[in-house]
Write a protein that holds these residues in place. Sequence first.
Motif, mmCIF file in Angstrom:
data_model
loop_
_atom_site.group_PDB
_atom_site.id
_atom_site.type_symbol
_atom_site.label_atom_id
_atom_site.label_comp_id
_atom_site.label_asym_id
_atom_site.label_seq_id
_atom_site.Cartn_x
_atom_site.Cartn_y
_atom_site.Cartn_z
ATOM 1 N N ARG A 39 0.768 -1.222 0.096
ATOM 2 C CA ARG A 39 0.035 -0.050 -0.116
ATOM 3 C C ARG A 39 1.106 1.172 -0.245
ATOM 4 O O ARG A 39 0.505 2.188 -0.849
ATOM 5 N N SER A 40 1.742 1.120 0.799
ATOM 6 C CA SER A 40 3.018 2.205 0.753
ATOM 7 C C SER A 40 3.289 2.875 -0.572
ATOM 8 O O SER A 40 3.442 3.906 -0.826
ATOM 9 N N HIS A 41 3.830 1.487 -1.034
ATOM 10 C CA HIS A 41 4.380 1.982 -2.499
ATOM 11 C C HIS A 41 3.366 2.375 -3.476
ATOM 12 O O HIS A 41 3.649 3.537 -4.268
ATOM 13 N N ARG A 42 2.279 1.917 -3.535
ATOM 14 C CA ARG A 42 0.885 2.300 -4.462
ATOM 15 C C ARG A 42 0.857 3.710 -3.944
ATOM 16 O O ARG A 42 0.614 4.520 -5.075
ATOM 17 N N LEU A 122 -3.298 -5.928 -5.001
ATOM 18 C CA LEU A 122 -1.974 -5.885 -4.443
ATOM 19 C C LEU A 122 -1.829 -7.482 -3.746
ATOM 20 O O LEU A 122 -0.778 -7.960 -3.865
ATOM 21 N N LYS A 123 -2.735 -7.675 -3.014
ATOM 22 C CA LYS A 123 -2.704 -8.895 -1.983
ATOM 23 C C LYS A 123 -2.810 -10.211 -3.077
ATOM 24 O O LYS A 123 -1.979 -11.130 -2.932
ATOM 25 N N SER A 124 -3.732 -9.777 -4.216
ATOM 26 C CA SER A 124 -3.701 -10.999 -5.148
ATOM 27 C C SER A 124 -2.428 -11.448 -5.793
ATOM 28 O O SER A 124 -1.928 -12.627 -6.145
ATOM 29 N N CYS A 125 -1.881 -10.376 -6.155
ATOM 30 C CA CYS A 125 -0.532 -10.563 -6.902
ATOM 31 C C CYS A 125 0.607 -11.133 -6.012
ATOM 32 O O CYS A 125 1.247 -11.727 -6.462
ATOM 33 N N ARG A 126 0.589 -10.493 -4.806
ATOM 34 C CA ARG A 126 1.633 -10.950 -3.815
ATOM 35 C C ARG A 126 1.445 -12.339 -3.617
ATOM 36 O O ARG A 126 2.187 -13.444 -3.736
#
Length: 136
Positions: A39-42, A122-126
């Motif tokens: 989230r921070s990077h996004r 984000l979560k799905s890609c991780r």
Amino acid sequence: MSASLRQSLRELWGNLVAGAGKLRGVEAVSFVVRRYLSRSHRDNPGEGCPLPAVVADVAQAGEPVREGLAHELGDYADALAECIADRSAPSRQRALALLSLMYGGLSLARALKGTPVSDEILKSCRDFARQAFRND
């Protein structure tokens, strides 16, 4: 490709690989995707990866600009390949696939910032990256 863009990419990618330290395989993948697909990077594009903001311009630019980005991506793929090396599949191929997943996931998450789908991407890609490297 501008010198500032090249330097920004080198710093970001160098920090990701260096941060993984002696981790290898799925542990290294987990570290890299957790940092890049965060989230921070996004939420702080000015301090993060510039690719989502400039890749469309690079595609329209002349051959020297595209070659410059290809060179930088190739160098990072080689460094990432060493970091994620584990078993059977060619490491550079896997590194390029991981880079593509990371870039695409971050790009979509930034575009959809403020919606529940952004966090889900984000979560799905991780999760997908970790699972892909766990199952080889």
